[in-house]
Scaffold this active site. Structure first.
Site, short mmCIF file in Angstrom:
data_model
loop_
_atom_site.label_atom_id
_atom_site.label_comp_id
_atom_site.label_asym_id
_atom_site.label_seq_id
_atom_site.Cartn_x
_atom_site.Cartn_y
_atom_site.Cartn_z
N GLY A 19 -1.98 -0.41 -6.18
CA GLY A 19 -2.05 -0.08 -4.77
C GLY A 19 -3.33 0.66 -4.49
N GLY A 78 -8.60 6.01 -3.19
CA GLY A 78 -9.13 5.02 -4.12
C GLY A 78 -8.04 4.10 -4.62
CB VAL A 128 -3.47 3.38 -8.17
CG1 VAL A 128 -2.70 3.84 -9.39
CG2 VAL A 128 -3.78 4.54 -7.25
CG ASP A 164 -1.36 14.23 1.05
OD1 ASP A 164 -0.78 14.20 2.17
OD2 ASP A 164 -2.08 13.30 0.64
#
Ligand SMILES: Nc1ncnc2c1ncn2[C@@H]1O[C@H](COP(=O)(O)OP(=O)(O)O)[C@@H](O)[C@H]1O
Ligand SMILES: *[C@@H]1O[C@H](CO)[C@@H](O)[C@H](O)[C@H]1NC(C)=O
Ligand SMILES: *[C@@H]1O[C@H](CO)[C@@H](O)[C@H](O)[C@H]1NC(C)=O
Ligand SMILES: *[C@@H]1O[C@H](CO)[C@@H](O)[C@H](O)[C@H]1NC(C)=O
Ligand SMILES: *[C@@H]1O[C@H](CO)[C@@H](O)[C@H](O)[C@H]1NC(C)=O
Ligand SMILES: *[C@@H]1O[C@H](CO)[C@@H](O)[C@H](O)[C@H]1NC(C)=O
Length: 665
Positions: free
Chosen positions: A355, A360, A362, A474
């Site tokens: 994904g 960035g 993965v 996050d």
């Protein structure tokens, strides 16, 4: 008649020539061991080399050369018959090509030394097309031929033959000798480059020509190679010259005579081969055509190959090149080599792409050495500023181990690129399950509640149980990953700082994802454990309602999830807020509790929010959840946020940094 040539005896000892006459017809006899200082008559390419070889041809293509004993001999007896004579000579043939020479040489007896009209090539410098086989030629020759000429009925390309007035041998034999003991024939090769010896014996009485050959180290074999009866009286003139003729054609052959002896009416003096000059090394010939063509090609090929090798090597090295600085030595154990990661992910192939997040791509990978499944996150970074602090943080985060946190295994650094290596979570991220297409298998309530508890436990660990406070910054459904046992694991913790571009940590840049950000975080940009609690509250609502924090698909005009749940709470219809995908199959008490706890955690006022310790106690039923007051229920998140100057519909205009970081979800 008697003469003696003392000058031939003196110099160098390389040669010895003596000429003596017998009683009647001047029985001449000589012996040359090398030809230094001798007075042979040579023409064409023939010459005496500095080390005493008689070089008949020098490698010039299509050339001829002759060498004769300078004075004529008297061959006839008073009765007009040719008297007996005996010749021995040692010769050698060389060329730049191994085992290939053309044409050959011949020992010749002829009425004069003028062979200017003879041809080279297959004519061996003896005659020409018109004069071939003409009886007026009056020559007798023993040819040593390396070419099979059909026109002369040659037997093979390695033969010795008796020639009378022409090149069609009256008798020929493959070069070789008959073994003295076994009597069997052994062939020799003219092309071998080795010197060999020839004996030519003519018996005036028997009118018989014997030709015998041997390799250099051998004595003269008892049996001749050719023994042929022929009366030479019809051929040889009374006064005749003896010598050698040789020719080449399209191969740069060189024909040498190393030693020569002759005797009239007696066996020729024995040639002491140890005293002969040496042949030049085989193939050592300036500029052969073969070398001229092959050598440059070989060199070019070699250079190309070496060049290609170097480029390949460089490319390999470039492919795996990393950025490593001195300060990283202490983090060595946490550093992965790029090569290992490259191989683990099969060169970061698209098929291994798990994904792409806001930071960035993965990739999934399997470490070759340990067979461990990993997820490699490729983050591009330009600034080196703060890199050291960040890496030390990565390493310290790597030491955090908790069953509800995605383990950070290590990192690798390249130019403009940072790679973070995580444990692979086989079931992917939670949001895929929450927002999957209607009808597809979603998570049941028990699984959801277990994940909620797990994430709370992971976050509590970060806030209070770890050696220092780690703020996640996050928390959201897409950052919750599910391992093989469907345990919720919090990922990406502590890394939001990286995206502060390495500036002061107490920065005013707000980092996080819109909808999960507490009002005070948006205002001041300061993250705290309580801003994490706020995001956790939103996450709770999200998991329970199956809706995004800011969602346009609610059943009325509300777009902010918190406000929508609050509305249901005020109106006493809380169960209507629970995810319809559960089809009513859930624990009502737990779901209502989760919604209330979610609202409490995402309370706009920080002092109203519980800390994670308390959240954990509520979830474990160790503490009763405080009832929400009327005041708590009266606020409206949207208007509150609008008071602060934020409008969820025009977010991008007011907080560009946030929207760019929060990614495209
Ligand atoms: N450790 C992991 N194991 C398995 N899949 C992962 C892992 N980390 C990330 N992923 C996958 O890669 C995607 C992108 O991850 P990430 O960059 O963390 O997203 P975001 O930036 O939105 O948080 C995730 O949605 C998830 O499916
Ligand atoms: C061979 O001999 C000829 C005639 O003497 C001469 O012109 C030529 O240069 C020689 N070639 C070599 C390679 O020595
Ligand atoms: C070599 O032989 C030739 C021909 O017989 C003769 O003219 C010449 O004088 C001789 N040279 C020497 C140095 O003997
Ligand atoms: C050699 O023979 C040719 C013809 O056969 C003749 O033209 C030439 O003059 C002769 N040369 C000498 C030196 O006798
Ligand atoms: C000898 O003759 C045989 C058969 O013709 C051949 O195979 C072999 O190569 C020859 N050897 C030499 C040294 O010419
Ligand atoms: C030639 O060879 C034959 C048979 O091998 C032999 O009888 C004869 O004596 C030889 N002649 C000479 C001159 O060597």
């Amino acid at each position: 008649m008697k003469f003696f040539l003392p000058w031939l005896l003196l110099p160098l000892g390389l040669h010895l020539a003596s000429i003596s006459t017998g009683d009647s017809h001047g029985d001449i006899q000589f012996l040359y061991l090398g030809f230094v200082g001798t007075n042979l008559s040579v023409d064409g390419t023939a010459a005496i080399t500095t080390n005493g070889l008689l070089e008949l041809t020098n490698g010039t293509l299509g050339s001829k050369g002759h060498a004769f004993y300078p004075s004529p001999l008297h061959f006839l007896k008073p009765n007009g018959m040719v008297q007996s004579f005996s010749v021995a000579f040692v010769f050698g043939i060389r060329s730049s090509y191994l085992s290939m020479t053309r044409q050959g040489l011949a020992f010749v007896v002829a009425p004069n030394m003028n062979f200017s009209d003879a041809l080279a090539n297959q004519y061996l410098g003896l005659t020409n097309i018109a004069k071939n086989n003409n009886p007026t030629n009056h020559f007798f020759a023993i040819e040593l031929d390396t070419v099979q000429n059909v026109e002369f009925k040659d037997i093979d390309s390695n033969h010795v033959g008796i020639d009378i007035n022409g090149l069609t041998s009256i008798e020929a034999h493959t070069v070789g000798y008959y073994d003295d003991i076994s009597g069997t024939f052994h062939n020799l090769s003219l092309n071998s480059g080795n010197a060999m010896q020839v004996w030519v014996d003519y018996s005036g009485e028997a009118r018989q020509i014997n030709v015998t050959m041997a390799s250099l180290e051998m004595e003269k074999p008892a049996r001749s190679l050719i023994s042929y009866t022929y009366d030479l009286s019809t051929v040889i003139t009374e006064s005749a010259y003896i010598g050698f003729s040789s020719s080449t054609d399209e191969i740069d052959s060189r024909h040498y005579i190393l030693g020569w002896s002759f005797s009239m009416n007696r066996p020729a003096p024995k040639i002491d081969v140890a005293k002969l000059p040496k042949l030049p090394p085989n193939g050592k010939k300036p500029h052969s055509k073969l070398l001229e063509i092959i050598l440059p090609i070989a060199i070019a090929l070699f250079v190309t190959l070496v060049g290609a090798g170097i480029i390949l090597l460089l490319r390999r090295r470039m492919r795996y090149v990393e950025l490593k600085e001195d300060w990283e030595v202490e983090f060595g154990p946490h550093r992965f080599s790029y090569k290992d990661l490259y191989h683990a992910t099969e060169g970061f192939k698209n098929k291994n792409l798990l994904g792409a997040g806001g930071f960035g791509k993965v990739y999934k990978g399997v470490l070759k050495s340990s067979k461990l499944e990993i997820a490699v996150k490729k983050v591009s970074h330009e600034s080196r500023q703060g890199m050291k602090e960040f890496i030390s943080e990565v390493v310290s985060i790597g030491r955090i181990r908790h069953r509800n946190l995605v383990q950070l295994l290590g990192y690798c650094r390249r130019k403009g690129e940072l790679l973070l290596v995580y444990d692979y979570m086989s079931n992917g991220s939670l949001d895929k399950y929450l927002y999957c297409v209607e009808g597809k298998v979603t998570l049941n309530w028990n699984e959801r509640f277990r994940i909620i508890k797990g994430i709370a436990s992971g976050l509590l660990y970060l806030h209070e149980k770890w050696e220092k406070v780690v703020i996640h910054r996050d928390i959201k459904a897409s950052n919750v990953l599910l391992d093989s046992e469907m345990n919720g694991r919090l990922g990406d913790f502590g890394l939001a700082r990286l995206y502060d571009h390495g500036t002061d940590l107490q920065t005013t840049h707000a980092v996080g994802t819109m909808g999960y950000m507490a009002p005070e975080l948006i205002c001041t940009g300061k993250a705290s454990p309580l801003t994490d609690v706020f995001a956790f509250g939103i996450f709770l609502l999200e998991v329970t309602c199956g809706k995004r924090p800011v969602d346009h698909n609610m059943d009325d005009d509300r777009t902010v999830l918190v406000d929508w749940v609050l509305k249901h709470l005020r109106e006493g219809s809380l169960t209507e807020a629970v995810d319809t995908r559960l089809h009513g199959d859930y624990n009502v008490d737990e779901a209502c509790f989760a919604l209330k706890l979610g609202l409490l955690c995402s309370h706009p006022f920080t002092n109203e929010r519980p800390n994670m310790q308390q959240v954990m106690q509520y979830l474990d039923s160790e503490l009763p959840l405080p009832e929400l007051t009327h005041a708590d229920l009266s606020f409206d998140m949207l208007s509150l946020m609008q008071d602060e100057g934020f409008d969820p519909f025009t977010l991008s205009s007011s907080i560009g940094t946030i929207s760019s970081i929060s990614g495209g979800r």
